[in-house]
Design a protein around this motif. Sequence first.
Motif, PDB file in Angstrom:
ATOM      1  N   GLY A  74      -9.817  33.354  -4.088  1.00 46.10           N
ATOM      2  CA  GLY A  74      -9.744  34.707  -4.629  1.00 46.10           C
ATOM      3  C   GLY A  74      -9.183  34.718  -6.044  1.00 46.10           C
ATOM      4  O   GLY A  74      -8.579  33.746  -6.500  1.00 46.10           O
ATOM      5  N   GLU A 126     -14.025  31.671  -5.362  1.00 50.50           N
ATOM      6  CA  GLU A 126     -14.666  31.951  -4.077  1.00 50.50           C
ATOM      7  C   GLU A 126     -13.783  31.514  -2.912  1.00 50.50           C
ATOM      8  O   GLU A 126     -13.717  32.188  -1.886  1.00 50.50           O
ATOM      9  N   LYS A 127     -13.101  30.391  -3.072  1.00 48.30           N
ATOM     10  CA  LYS A 127     -12.281  29.846  -1.989  1.00 48.30           C
ATOM     11  C   LYS A 127     -10.918  30.544  -1.872  1.00 48.30           C
ATOM     12  O   LYS A 127     -10.456  30.815  -0.769  1.00 48.30           O
ATOM     13  N   LEU A 160      -8.092  34.694   2.757  1.00 49.75           N
ATOM     14  CA  LEU A 160      -8.345  33.574   1.853  1.00 49.75           C
ATOM     15  C   LEU A 160      -7.252  32.529   1.990  1.00 49.75           C
ATOM     16  O   LEU A 160      -6.102  32.840   2.284  1.00 49.75           O
ATOM     17  N   GLN A 195     -15.546  29.024 -10.655  1.00 52.15           N
ATOM     18  CA  GLN A 195     -16.140  29.984  -9.722  1.00 52.15           C
ATOM     19  C   GLN A 195     -15.908  29.568  -8.268  1.00 52.15           C
ATOM     20  O   GLN A 195     -15.602  30.410  -7.415  1.00 52.15           O
ATOM     21  N   GLN A 196     -16.038  28.277  -7.978  1.00 48.47           N
ATOM     22  CA  GLN A 196     -15.792  27.783  -6.620  1.00 48.47           C
ATOM     23  C   GLN A 196     -14.342  28.006  -6.209  1.00 48.47           C
ATOM     24  O   GLN A 196     -14.063  28.364  -5.064  1.00 48.47           O
TER      25      GLN A 196
END
Length: 195
Positions: free
Chosen positions: A34, A31-32, A3, A27-28
């Motif tokens: 961790g 996701e990017k 990540l 959330q993004q």
Amino acid sequence: MSLAIPTQEYLEELLLSCRYGDVEDIQQFVEKFGPDVLATARDDNGNTILHMVAGNGHTEALEYLLPLVPSSLLSARNNAGSTPLHWAALNQHLSIAQKLVQFPGGPGVDLIDIKNATGRSPLGEAENAGWEDGAKWFVEVMNLDENAKGEEELQPSEIAENIEVEIQDAEGQVAKMTLGGQRTSSSAGAGGETT
């Protein structure tokens, strides 16, 4: 897959997303980058993502974040010594306060006892803000056993129907509340007088 490491700019954007309750942006970020880096985001005043979410009453964002952050973040203090629960109390967000205190694996009711730099606990902040519902809930769930250490256990015959509780905050203000189950006075002196 490794990540990416977020820049200060990304961390600041995360804090803003938490402040405004933008769950999709949070959330993004996760996701990017961790979930591990969530605990490192702090603003110039030492506020964490939980301070931002709690202070602004964003229940959905809090529910998303709580399972992802270390439980120590629930008791993290900003530069003024305030925790996210202080901010929830100050801004009168009962559902947020309840979720912070009741989160499994977290500090629990011990959060209510933490005092900030002004000497106020979250209960003191609730009282200071005139938030009666929050103050009442804090008193109902807080650990009152700490005040009764060393006292013997009461027998059922020594318990009355109600107990009046007075809690004094750091500024000397007193909050009064009646709870079920009061001990009867048994502190009689030699002459039968109560002390």
